[in-house]
Design an enzyme around this catalytic site. Structure first.
Site, short mmCIF file in Angstrom:
data_model
loop_
_atom_site.label_atom_id
_atom_site.label_comp_id
_atom_site.label_asym_id
_atom_site.label_seq_id
_atom_site.Cartn_x
_atom_site.Cartn_y
_atom_site.Cartn_z
N GLY A 14 43.07 71.67 25.62
CA GLY A 14 44.21 72.18 26.39
C GLY A 14 43.84 73.43 27.19
CB ILE A 65 41.21 64.52 10.59
CG1 ILE A 65 39.75 64.30 11.01
CG2 ILE A 65 41.64 65.96 10.81
CD1 ILE A 65 39.53 64.29 12.51
CG LEU A 75 45.19 77.03 20.12
CD1 LEU A 75 44.65 77.72 18.88
CD2 LEU A 75 44.23 77.23 21.28
CB THR A 94 52.63 68.01 17.00
OG1 THR A 94 52.58 66.68 17.51
CG2 THR A 94 51.36 68.75 17.35
N GLY A 104 45.64 71.94 4.45
CA GLY A 104 44.97 71.19 3.38
C GLY A 104 43.46 71.23 3.56
CE1 TYR A 147 55.55 75.05 21.45
CE2 TYR A 147 56.99 76.91 21.96
CZ TYR A 147 55.72 76.37 21.88
OH TYR A 147 54.62 77.14 22.21
P1 NAD Z 1 48.39 72.90 26.21
O1 NAD Z 1 49.49 71.91 26.26
O2 NAD Z 1 47.50 73.02 27.39
O3 NAD Z 1 47.47 72.65 24.95
C1 NAD Z 1 47.88 71.98 23.79
C2 NAD Z 1 46.83 70.95 23.43
O4 NAD Z 1 47.23 70.29 22.22
C3 NAD Z 1 46.67 69.87 24.51
O5 NAD Z 1 45.32 69.66 24.79
C4 NAD Z 1 47.32 68.64 23.85
O6 NAD Z 1 46.77 67.43 24.32
C5 NAD Z 1 47.03 68.90 22.39
N1 NAD Z 1 47.96 68.20 21.47
C6 NAD Z 1 49.30 68.12 21.55
N2 NAD Z 1 49.79 67.40 20.52
C7 NAD Z 1 48.71 67.02 19.78
C8 NAD Z 1 48.56 66.24 18.60
N3 NAD Z 1 49.62 65.70 17.97
N4 NAD Z 1 47.30 66.05 18.11
C9 NAD Z 1 46.22 66.58 18.74
N5 NAD Z 1 46.31 67.31 19.86
C10 NAD Z 1 47.54 67.54 20.38
O7 NAD Z 1 49.09 74.30 25.88
P2 NAD Z 1 48.46 75.77 25.70
O8 NAD Z 1 49.22 76.67 26.59
O9 NAD Z 1 47.00 75.74 25.78
O10 NAD Z 1 48.93 76.09 24.21
C11 NAD Z 1 48.03 76.08 23.12
C12 NAD Z 1 48.76 76.56 21.87
O11 NAD Z 1 49.21 77.91 22.07
C13 NAD Z 1 49.98 75.73 21.50
O12 NAD Z 1 50.05 75.59 20.10
C14 NAD Z 1 51.14 76.58 22.00
O13 NAD Z 1 52.31 76.35 21.26
C15 NAD Z 1 50.60 77.99 21.80
N6 NAD Z 1 51.26 78.92 22.73
C16 NAD Z 1 50.93 78.95 24.06
C17 NAD Z 1 51.61 79.81 24.91
C18 NAD Z 1 51.29 79.89 26.38
O14 NAD Z 1 51.99 80.61 27.10
N7 NAD Z 1 50.27 79.26 26.90
C19 NAD Z 1 52.63 80.63 24.41
C20 NAD Z 1 52.95 80.54 23.06
C21 NAD Z 1 52.26 79.69 22.22
#
Ligand code: NAD
Ligand code: UDP
Length: 324
Positions: A14, A65, A75, A94, A104, A147
């Site tokens: 991501g 896994i 993440l 998720t 775990g 969320y």
């Molecule tokens: P993003 O959507 O680019 O990245 C999330 C990644 O998780 C993606 O690659 C997606 O394909 C993968 N994913 C989603 N569901 C999945 C699953 N069930 N199994 C495996 N992979 C899965 O978003 P991001 O901005 O890079 O966010 C990364 C993390 O940081 C997230 O947990 C998000 O909640 C947290 N976060 C981000 C922000 C922000 O502003 N960017 C703010 C608060 C929290």
């Protein structure tokens, strides 16, 4: 350099995960990137695939896994409102099942795990700026709840594994973060405004544009994640990571128009339900415990992000997988 570790990054393909993987690979660690590519694509980590210390696994974290690792950055979770509301039940699974599976694994491997939590745990905050001690104001039945409540439940699981099983956990609450590799169709305000400005389309402000956000550049955020993972074991957090500079959405639109020299007009659109009115991190704890503070201003970060959006081939990107 310190010892080489086996590090799992869930959601590693991501926006934030791919930059984190890049940093960890450059530091020489043995990095496993796990992703189901719901909101990302392999191109985000394509440049790492030939590196001997990088491995990519297509897997959905809602399923168990079995891996052997020293550290996990958890993440995996769609982060943009349009993405996490696409299949809200899956979003909750998720966060919750994903947390159970990585906790775990951490317990079995006697490893260390960091949870990417969010400022959304504060909901539409009644306290401003938000310190970690604030318990939040979240609507548990609204459109953002899948969320917000999923991430809150994950925090609960992390602290319960820590108290009940002495699992080595860390929780960071990330505030709005932006930068190159944001998904161009994620609907987040920065990607939306930049894409609209570059295409000369109308810039869509939701509501009156007086709501605020505080935007952190991705390099600062990744540095904060690594510092928290490497912090002393007695510090679980939660700790806020974000840039305390607060802007209205209207101010953001004006800055994007100025930096792109765009002729786009600003238009008003309805405000989505439960959209938080104000958001600004209190970063005192991160400064004290991690010696961390953001270094990139919004204008500096936007210039780099705009350059990246100008350079990409939009045909490589698609909206979320229809059968997700
Ligand atoms: P993003 O959507 O680019 O990245 C999330 C990644 O998780 C993606 O690659 C997606 O394909 C993968 N994913 C989603 N569901 C999945 C699953 N069930 N199994 C495996 N992979 C899965 O978003 P991001 O901005 O890079 O966010 C990364 C993390 O940081 C997230 O947990 C998000 O909640 C947290 N976060 C981000 C922000 C922000 O502003 N960017 C703010 C608060 C929290
Ligand atoms: N927003 C907007 N226009 C857009 C996209 C978002 O005005 O095209 C607003 C949205 O209503 C919110 C803020 O920008 O008030 C930040 O939205 P985003 O989806 O980036 O993240 P959030 O912080 O709400 O999760």
């Amino acid at each position: 350099m310190g010892a080489i570790k086996r590090i799992l990054v869930t959601g590693g393909a991501g926006f934030l995960g791919s930059h984190l993987c890049e940093r960890l690979v450059a530091e020489g660690h043995d990095v496993i990137c796990l992703d189901n590519f719901f909101t990302s694509q392999k191109t985000n980590v394509g440049h790492l695939l030939t590196r001997p210390n990088f491995e990519l696994i297509r897997h959905d974290i809602t399923l168990p896994i079995w891996l052997e690792v020293d550290e996990i950055y958890n993440l995996a979770c769609p982060a943009a409102p349009g993405h996490y509301q696409y299949n809200p039940i899956k979003t909750m699974k998720t966060s919750v099942l994903g947390a159970i599976h990585v906790l775990g694994m951490t317990k079995r491997c006697r490893a260390k795990v960091l949870q990417a939590s969010t400022s959304e745990v504060y909901g539409d905050p009644q306290v401003h700026p938000q310190p970690e001690s604030y318990r939040g104001s979240v609507n548990p039945i609204g459109p953002r709840a899948c969320y917000d409540e999923g991430k809150r439940a994950a925090e609960t699981l992390f602290m319960d594994y820590h108290r009940a099983n002495s699992v080595n956990v860390r929780i960071v609450r990330i505030f709005n973060t932006y930068g190159p590799r944001m998904h161009p169709y994620d609907g987040r305000v920065i990607s939306n405004f930049i894409c609209q400005a570059l295409k000369g389309q109308d810039i869509t402000i939701f509501g009156d544009g007086r709501q605020t956000r505080s935007f952190c550049y991705r390099d600062d955020l990744v540095e904060g994640l690594i510092r928290m993972m490497n912090a002393p074991d007695d510090f679980c957090g939660p700790v806020n990571l974000g840039n305390p500079e607060e802007f209205t959405i209207r101010e953001l639109a004006d800055i994007v128009i100025e930096l792109t020299a765009s002729g786009s007009r600003i238009v008003a659109r309805p405000l989505p339900a439960d959209d938080p009115t104000r958001r600004q991190p209190d970063t005192t704890l991160a400064q004290q415990r991690l010696g961390w503070r953001p270094t990139v201003s919004l204008r500096q970060g936007l210039v780099k992000t705009i350059d990246w959006f100008r350079s990409i081939d939009m045909s490589e990107y698609r909206p979320p997988t229809p059968n997700y």
